[in-house]
Scaffold this active site. Sequence first.
Site: not given
Ligand code: RNT
Ligand code: ZN
Length: 420
Positions: A186, A227, A229, A260, A263, A287, A295, A297, A327
Amino acid sequence: MKIDRDIIQKSYENAKRVYALYGVDTDKAIEAAKRVRISLHCWQGDDVTGFEGKSVANQNVVTGNYPGRARNGNELRADIEKAFSFSPLAHKVNIHSFYAETKTGRGRNNYTAEDFKGWIDWAKEREYGLDFNTSFFAHPMMNDGMSLASPDKKTRDFWVEAGKAGREIAAEMGKAVGQVCVNDIWIPDGLKDNPIDRARFRGYLTESLDRILEKKLDRKQTVEVLEGKLFGIGTECFVVGSHEYYMLYAAQKGVGLCMDTGHYLPTETVTDKLSVVTQYIRDVLLHVSRGVRWDSDHVVVFDDMLTSLFIEAKRLNVLEKIYIGLDYFDASINRIGAWTVGLRATGKALVAALVEPTALLKKAEEAGNYTERLALSEEFKSLPFTAVWDQYCAAAGVPVGGEWIEDLRKYEADVTGKRK
Ligand code: RNT
Ligand code: ZN
């Protein structure tokens, strides 16, 4: 608080009889749950800081300043073990390259497996699997927030080296622990405002990825996933590695894909994408995250997003074929608590999916009986899957219900709370 194990056992026996009426064997469901490895992201334990000790911009936005962040490998590993002691799942540990514990002065572009010996020895001893990511962020070689897609050749060269080194490390990790190490790529690269020539940046990324992925590695040791986004803070208008970019690159070049759950556009779901990508792409990593309005997290909780994702994977029969990792990062609450909440929510969703009487739903759908499909879907939502989850925990010797919270409080008083 201690829950009487006799109550758990009796509830389970009852639930088992209820599920049998719908043709589901709950003992088998628990056995199936044990075969699904869940990868825990080490970076929740230290707010995505890493051990390189550089004070540079971090392209991952973390908020909060709860005390007790892990400051080195030993603390982070101890904290992960604490979280695992609260979860019955089969575990892997997911680390980033900036968690290297190097004694040789190597850096991001030339780390080797030797710099991860502490992690590898520990994972081997405890029979955890390992997953890996090269950290393409929080480093002086990031150039205007770009790495592999930077217009500057020297910048790209540095990060291509880092990506190549990361693949070798992942392969060594997979070899050492005896199971595939998923290597996730990523990058945060993108622009705050609208570019004129989007294709130019994407061309750089393609060239960089082609260079990184050129060498064939043993699939039993490592596989790569890409990955994408939608946007990031500071890359609102344009992200070079978008979902479509990587999906097509992966499909054409035989590489894996990471999706993810934070994303995508708010009404898009990974649940719906899973049947598409697993059809065309061999290695898929999820993820599991929770985006709140963006996004963000947030800590993964037991909600519709999570259950629908696991139910879909079960219905597609890909639970043992795809890779699953958590994640998210929340620095405003106890970090081990954050890990545990996500792990246990994931475990519940996994169990709920595995005990779903899917055959009956499929039968209704195939018969064109959509009323029955809907009616049964609704009834199945309130079947006693929680009794199966509790039994899974009790039989694995881990806390049931809220029992773990007291233990966490003790660990905070004795260990994390004492860190400065
Ligand atoms: C970031 C991605 C990625 C990170 C990690 C730390 O938007 O989701 O996966 O969260 O690599
Ligand atoms: Zn991620």
